[in-house]
Design a protein around this motif. Structure first.
Motif, PDB file in Angstrom:
ATOM      1  N   LEU A 185     -35.007  54.474 -37.981  1.00 50.34           N
ATOM      2  CA  LEU A 185     -34.665  54.576 -36.568  1.00 50.34           C
ATOM      3  C   LEU A 185     -35.433  55.719 -35.921  1.00 50.34           C
ATOM      4  O   LEU A 185     -35.942  55.595 -34.820  1.00 50.34           O
ATOM      5  CB  LEU A 185     -33.161  54.818 -36.413  1.00 50.34           C
ATOM      6  N   ARG A 186     -35.502  56.833 -36.635  1.00 53.46           N
ATOM      7  CA  ARG A 186     -36.206  58.008 -36.130  1.00 53.46           C
ATOM      8  C   ARG A 186     -37.134  58.503 -37.223  1.00 53.46           C
ATOM      9  O   ARG A 186     -36.783  59.405 -38.004  1.00 53.46           O
ATOM     10  CB  ARG A 186     -35.202  59.086 -35.723  1.00 53.46           C
ATOM     11  N   PRO A 187     -38.326  57.925 -37.318  1.00 53.30           N
ATOM     12  CA  PRO A 187     -39.214  58.225 -38.450  1.00 53.30           C
ATOM     13  C   PRO A 187     -39.569  59.689 -38.603  1.00 53.30           C
ATOM     14  O   PRO A 187     -39.665  60.190 -39.720  1.00 53.30           O
ATOM     15  CB  PRO A 187     -40.449  57.365 -38.167  1.00 53.30           C
ATOM     16  N   LEU A 188     -39.752  60.409 -37.494  1.00 56.47           N
ATOM     17  CA  LEU A 188     -40.126  61.821 -37.602  1.00 56.47           C
ATOM     18  C   LEU A 188     -39.008  62.645 -38.235  1.00 56.47           C
ATOM     19  O   LEU A 188     -39.261  63.519 -39.068  1.00 56.47           O
ATOM     20  CB  LEU A 188     -40.487  62.376 -36.227  1.00 56.47           C
ATOM     21  N   GLN A 189     -37.767  62.354 -37.862  1.00 56.70           N
ATOM     22  CA  GLN A 189     -36.645  63.084 -38.436  1.00 56.70           C
ATOM     23  C   GLN A 189     -36.462  62.727 -39.901  1.00 56.70           C
ATOM     24  O   GLN A 189     -36.192  63.579 -40.748  1.00 56.70           O
ATOM     25  CB  GLN A 189     -35.353  62.786 -37.664  1.00 56.70           C
ATOM     26  N   LEU A 190     -36.612  61.436 -40.226  1.00 58.58           N
ATOM     27  CA  LEU A 190     -36.482  60.993 -41.614  1.00 58.58           C
ATOM     28  C   LEU A 190     -37.588  61.597 -42.470  1.00 58.58           C
ATOM     29  O   LEU A 190     -37.367  61.984 -43.622  1.00 58.58           O
ATOM     30  CB  LEU A 190     -36.532  59.466 -41.667  1.00 58.58           C
ATOM     31  N   LEU A 191     -38.790  61.677 -41.907  1.00 61.61           N
ATOM     32  CA  LEU A 191     -39.898  62.296 -42.625  1.00 61.61           C
ATOM     33  C   LEU A 191     -39.589  63.769 -42.910  1.00 61.61           C
ATOM     34  O   LEU A 191     -39.825  64.259 -44.020  1.00 61.61           O
ATOM     35  CB  LEU A 191     -41.183  62.183 -41.804  1.00 61.61           C
ATOM     36  N   LYS A 192     -39.046  64.458 -41.927  1.00 64.34           N
ATOM     37  CA  LYS A 192     -38.704  65.866 -42.090  1.00 64.34           C
ATOM     38  C   LYS A 192     -37.627  66.060 -43.147  1.00 64.34           C
ATOM     39  O   LYS A 192     -37.654  67.015 -43.932  1.00 64.34           O
ATOM     40  CB  LYS A 192     -38.250  66.450 -40.754  1.00 64.34           C
ATOM     41  N   ASP A 193     -36.661  65.135 -43.185  1.00 61.78           N
ATOM     42  CA  ASP A 193     -35.556  65.243 -44.139  1.00 61.78           C
ATOM     43  C   ASP A 193     -36.014  65.030 -45.583  1.00 61.78           C
ATOM     44  O   ASP A 193     -35.556  65.738 -46.485  1.00 61.78           O
ATOM     45  CB  ASP A 193     -34.468  64.223 -43.798  1.00 61.78           C
ATOM     46  N   HIS A 194     -36.899  64.061 -45.791  1.00 62.13           N
ATOM     47  CA  HIS A 194     -37.253  63.665 -47.153  1.00 62.13           C
ATOM     48  C   HIS A 194     -38.597  64.225 -47.629  1.00 62.13           C
ATOM     49  O   HIS A 194     -38.803  64.375 -48.831  1.00 62.13           O
ATOM     50  CB  HIS A 194     -37.275  62.137 -47.261  1.00 62.13           C
ATOM     51  N   PHE A 195     -39.494  64.514 -46.693  1.00 63.75           N
ATOM     52  CA  PHE A 195     -40.812  65.033 -47.063  1.00 63.75           C
ATOM     53  C   PHE A 195     -41.160  66.207 -46.140  1.00 63.75           C
ATOM     54  O   PHE A 195     -42.061  66.092 -45.297  1.00 63.75           O
ATOM     55  CB  PHE A 195     -41.875  63.934 -46.964  1.00 63.75           C
TER      56      PHE A 195
END
Length: 243
Positions: A185-195
């Motif tokens: 849904l929010r790729p930038l936030q998910l990227l920050k969380d996991h990578f």
């Protein structure tokens, strides 16, 4: 200022459709609910129709005070069918899952939203791709890297600037896909969380001023992505170029 314009258009639309008994629910999604409104944003509206409104199912656009509304219409059974088949993930299910309900006469839109969130959660579980799939998913990044590198070395700044921005916006989705996360849904936030390290390198690419700085940061970012997912050595942009 832009938020006030959108609020006014949304209030007008809501007051209008709330008078129609065929409309049982209204949900707004997209950049408006994420707080990411920009000059090219529109209002993503989802209507829940009563069963006798089936002939109104579908999609339409309209404009209110220069604000464009993208309106999706369906009945409870229609949305339920979409959810069961996990169809239209990005266009319907994901927006409903993260959207804001503005009208819900029978609390049925709340039920649909809860189901949509369940679908998103189930599809967000990481399933790492196999070798051939990973290779296929990597091609856009590799092609973009070569094209940006060639443009930089040939000082073709028009191509460099356009491709640089395009690849940086594509990269978060590609990284998440490589990790097996099939929806974001929010790729930038998910990227920050996991990578977080990749996210930090990506952010630095947007902060650089000169093209040389951009190219150096972009190379560092791509090397990190290739290392993270064991994609091998980063290919050379042009013959004879050394890292």
């Amino acid at each position: 200022m832009i938020k006030q314009v959108f609020d006014k258009a949304l209030d007008f639309f809501l007051s209008e459709v709330s008078k129609d008994n065929r409309v049982e629910g209204v949900l707004v999604a997209g950049s408006y609910t994420r707080g990411e409104l920009g000059p090219y944003s529109d209002l993503d509206i989802y209507l829940l129709l009563a069963c006798d409104g089936e002939n109104l199912e579908g999609w339409e656009t309209r404009e209110i005070d220069s604000v464009e509304l993208e309106i999706t219409k369906n009945t409870f059974q229609g949305y339920h069918s979409v959810l069961q088949k996990a169809k239209d993930i990005r266009d319907v299910i994901a927006p409903i899952a993260e959207g804001c309900i503005l009208l819900d006469r029978e609390s049925r839109f709340a039920e649909i939203k809860e189901q949509a969130q369940g679908v998103v959660r189930s599809l967000s579980q990481p399933i790492p791709p196999d070798g051939p799939t990973k290779l296929s998913m990597t091609r856009p990044l590799t092609f973009g890297y070569r094209k940006i590198g060639n443009a930089f070395m040939q000082q073709d700044w028009h191509v460099f600037d356009s491709e640089y921005g395009f690849i940086l916006h594509l990269l978060p989705i590609q990284v998440l896909a490589l990790s097996g996360r099939r929806i974001a849904l929010r790729p930038l936030q998910l990227l920050k969380d996991h990578f977080p390290d990749i996210s930090e390198l990506l952010a630095s690419c947007f902060e650089n001023q000169t093209r040389e700085e951009k190219w150096i940061s972009f190379c560092a970012l791509m090397k990190r992505v290739f290392a993270e997912f064991s994609l091998g050595k980063l290919p050379r942009p042009v013959v004879g170029h050394s890292d």
